[in-house]
Design an enzyme around this catalytic site. Structure first.
Site: not given
Length: 322
Positions: A102, A299
């Site tokens: 991320d 994610h």
């Protein structure tokens, strides 16, 4: 649990950072994203340490147990690179393999491009290398509207207060709710709504996340009180500033061995489609070792698929050792 992980603090680049560490050997730095911490790498410490590596995961500036500079403009990508270079030196190493997920991924990619003398290999999870260009926020607004989460985060204090009102609930809702059905889509707040309106309470936790996990992360974040998430949100408030700062390095490629890992259901795929990711990797990472796409994975890559991510990391590290 995870009693072999040692915790310490170090001051680099004028900021006190919390470190989690295990093992001895060549240095591997693990950089988390938002809203995460050192704990997001909990499954990777022991296997990498057992393979002969010194594994260090900092809470990046502004996050969890680390210090939060007050000024918003103290959270640019160049500040992050200053933290990284200072950390490698403070740990007594000459080089490191840098792994980022991320928000940690842009730091890792940038470090590999700008300081190949310090970064001997780079791994990005979720976020691919992205070149500087026109205003990212303007492009996002045009594509996804004013409710796009990165734009919603720009107003100081707004998302901060919403998320800090109940830290554990916010972590639970964000980690379980940004992709409730597992399909990649941009995170958009409807007009007149709030951020948490988009991430309802889950009926049950996914098998990769426990209530005890949330307790650990919530305790670390809660140290900052009403500013629990402000440090992380300030990273988003520098997106356009970062783009301006990195214009000087337009065309610079990542000339160290690289690996990219992404879940096929990661919401990043809704913002940067798979063919574009493949093109960026071909253009920017000439020493790409692999482009791994994990099926049925969202994610939170290294938390959702710890065995697969760890195997990919070990394979890459073996490749680096020749």
């Amino acid at each position: 649990m995870y009693e072999d992980i040692k915790h310490s603090e170090v001051e680099v680049n004028g900021v006190r950072l919390h470190l989690a560490e295990q093992g001895e050997g060549p240095l591997v730095l693990l950089l988390h994203g938002f809203p995460e911490s050192w704990y997001s790498w909990r499954h990777q410490f022991a296997p990498l340490a057992e393979a002969g590596y010194r594994v260090v995961a900092p809470d990046q500036r502004g996050f969890a147990r680390s210090e939060q500079p007050e000024r918003i403009d103290a959270y640019t990508v160049l500040h992050m690179l200053g933290d990284l270079t200072g950390l490698i030196k403070a740990l007594g190493a000459e080089q490191a393999v840098v792994v980022g997920h991320d928000w940690g991924a842009p730091v890792a990619w940038s470090a590999a491009a700008l300081r190949p003398d310090l970064v001997r290999g780079v791994v990005g999870l979720s976020v691919p290398p992205l070149p500087a260009g026109p205003s990212p926020l303007s492009a996002a607004r045009e594509s996804f509207g004013d409710g796009f989460y990165q734009i919603y985060f720009q107003e100081p204090g707004k998302a901060d207060a919403e998320l800090a009102a109940d830290v554990k609930a916010s972590l639970r809702r964000v980690m379980c709710g940004i992709q409730p059905d597992g399909e990649p889509r941009p995170w958009v707040v409807p007009e007149g709504g709030t951020l948490l309106d988009t991430v309802p309470e889950p009926e049950r936790l996914p098998d990769w996340l426990t209530d005890a996990d949330l307790d650990v992360m919530a305790a670390d974040y809660s140290r900052h009180g009403e500013r629990a998430f402000t440090g992380g949100l300030n990273w988003y408030r520098n997106i356009d500033r970062n783009n301006e700062l990195m214009q000087a390095f337009t065309g610079l490629r990542i000339e160290v061995p690289a690996l990219y890992v992404v879940g096929e259901r990661d919401l990043v795929n809704a913002m940067v489609p798979a063919p574009v990711i493949a093109y960026l990797l071909s253009e920017l990472t000439p020493k790409l070792h692999g482009h791994v796409r994990l099926p049925d994975t969202g994610h939170w890559t290294q938390q959702e698929r710890p065995a697969e991510v760890t195997a990919a990391l070990l394979d890459f590290l073996k490749h680096l050792e020749g």
